[in-house]
Write a protein that holds these residues in place. Structure first.
Motif, PDB file in Angstrom:
ATOM      1  N   GLY A 203      23.451  -0.291  -1.796  1.00 54.31           N
ATOM      2  CA  GLY A 203      24.724  -0.914  -1.442  1.00 54.31           C
ATOM      3  C   GLY A 203      25.575   0.005  -0.603  1.00 54.31           C
ATOM      4  N   ALA A 208      26.934  -1.202  -4.612  1.00 61.73           N
ATOM      5  CA  ALA A 208      27.310  -2.614  -4.724  1.00 61.73           C
ATOM      6  C   ALA A 208      26.935  -3.064  -6.125  1.00 61.73           C
ATOM      7  N   ARG A 275      23.472  -4.732   1.754  1.00 62.55           N
ATOM      8  CA  ARG A 275      24.536  -5.431   2.457  1.00 62.55           C
ATOM      9  C   ARG A 275      24.168  -5.507   3.938  1.00 62.55           C
ATOM     10  N   LEU A 296      28.593  -8.740   2.163  1.00 63.58           N
ATOM     11  CA  LEU A 296      29.823  -8.507   1.416  1.00 63.58           C
ATOM     12  C   LEU A 296      30.739  -9.710   1.608  1.00 63.58           C
ATOM     13  N   GLN A 303      29.928  -9.598   8.138  1.00 60.35           N
ATOM     14  CA  GLN A 303      28.608  -9.187   7.654  1.00 60.35           C
ATOM     15  C   GLN A 303      27.583 -10.315   7.759  1.00 60.35           C
ATOM     16  N   ASP A 321      26.416 -13.655  -1.815  1.00 57.89           N
ATOM     17  CA  ASP A 321      26.748 -12.773  -2.928  1.00 57.89           C
ATOM     18  C   ASP A 321      26.813 -13.530  -4.250  1.00 57.89           C
TER      19      ASP A 321
END
Length: 375
Positions: A203, A208, A275, A296, A303, A321
């Motif tokens: 992450g 993350a 990510r 993200l 992103q 996510d």
């Protein structure tokens, strides 16, 4: 001519790493380089460590809602612009990478008549570079689809400047024997088996939690013959270690909170779960690595856009996510391990990548400094 170049950018690794990669090429070409940054960002440590002069300015974010900060915005802005103007005195060109630092630097360059080169790393440009692009001699893009307006003929796609260690690994991976050697050397340093299919979970430096929790929760179902290198982010490793031990997978699961030699983790990776910041996407495609991107879910959605070309080419898959759960790992990540589809994804990824962005951007900056690009 030994050009004097001023570079502006900082705050996060996404800005600092491409800045340093380009600075490396500029210095190699005989340029004198000064960097404008802040005392709070990563540049405060990394720029001096790279042997470059750093001029710090006040950080002047625009308040998103009425606050006491708004009352001091104008004087703080003026101080930042004046400080940038001092750093730009006698400069032949400014190259800006966006963020808080670049906006006052672009304003100071306009005041002094210094030619500007803008580099935008994201598929969706930030405010600073949208402002800087209006007067730039040239705008350099990482992604061809980035909607950053510039005067006709002033936009060029160069890619994202890569850290020298990553660029070197990318070149080694172009040759099967060299790639095998890089993998074996990195595996020895990490203490893992180079013959196992390896999934890298990362992450970024901060980690993350969503990725950590979902992948660790699916550890019991890790395919036979596979192993995981899991970079959790600083201070986030303990819960992952506990979950992996409980799942009985510790012998095939290397957990580290941080790795200074990220190139080692990338050298052994066959699949990456990560990510999709611009820097990450650029490194993955340069290295020809298949990815499962989990963008993200904050910011302005850049992103998801960064990952678009890699996903569209068939070299990566994207999972939102909110949808990235242990079940998603079991049904969408683990089935890729050792599959024919993973081979096809690697081939598609290799067709996208480039390793010469730092050199290409440095050449544009030198051309602007020497007047070969008219303002």
């Amino acid at each position: 001519m030994s050009a004097r170049i001023v570079m502006a950018g900082g705050g996060t690794a996404g800005h600092v790493n491409p800045l340093l990669a380009t600075a490396h090429e500029l210095v190699a070409s005989g340029c004198d380089v000064t960097v404008i940054g802040t005392e709070e960002g990563l540049e405060a440590r990394l720029v001096p460590a790279a042997g470059l002069d750093l001029v710090t300015i006040p950080r002047v974010p625009l308040p998103r809602r009425p606050s006491a900060q708004l009352l001091t915005l104008v004087p703080r802005w003026r101080r930042a612009v004046d400080r940038c103007a001092e750093a730009l005195a006698g400069a032949d060109a400014l190259v800006g990478f966006g963020g808080y630092v670049s906006t006052p630097a672009y304003r100071a360059a306009a005041r002094l008549g210094v030619p500007v080169v803008v580099h935008e790393q994201n598929a969706r440009p930030g405010l600073a570079n949208r402002v800087g692009a209006r007067r730039a001699a040239v705008v350099a893009l990482t992604f061809a689809s980035t909607p950053l307006a510039a005067r006709a003929g002033r936009t060029q796609v160069v890619g994202l400047p890569l850290r020298p260690a990553i660029a070197d690994l990318a070149r080694r991976r172009e040759d099967p024997d060299a790639a095998r050697g890089a993998r074996e050397e990195a595996a020895a340093r990490l203490g893992i088996d180079p013959s196992r299919t390896t999934v890298l979970v990362t992450g970024g430096s901060l980690g993350a939690v969503r990725l950590n929790e979902a992948v660790a929760a699916a550890a019991r179902d890790l395919p036979e013959g596979a192993q995981v290198v899991h970079l959790t982010g600083r201070g986030k490793d303990a819960p992952v270690r506990e979950a992996i031990a409980a799942a009985g997978a510790a012998d095939r699961w290397l957990v580290l909170d941080y790795l200074t030699t990220m190139e080692d983790a990338l050298a052994v990776a066959d699949l990456v779960v990560c990510r999709s910041g611009a820097g990450t996407v650029a490194e993955m495609t340069a290295l020809g690595l298949p990815c499962v991107y989990v963008p993200l879910p904050i910011g302005n959605g850049e992103q998801r856009l960064n990952a678009r070309d890699h996903v569209g080419a068939g070299g990566a898959v994207l999972v939102d996510d909110d949808d990235f759960t242990a079940e998603a790992v079991r049904t969408r990540v683990w089935p890729l391990v050792g599959s024919d589809r993973l081979v096809e994804m690697a081939r598609a990824s290799r067709d996208l990548g480039g390793t010469d962005a730092a050199r290409a951007l440095a050449d544009l900056v030198i051309d602007a400094a020497e007047g070969r690009i008219r303002r």
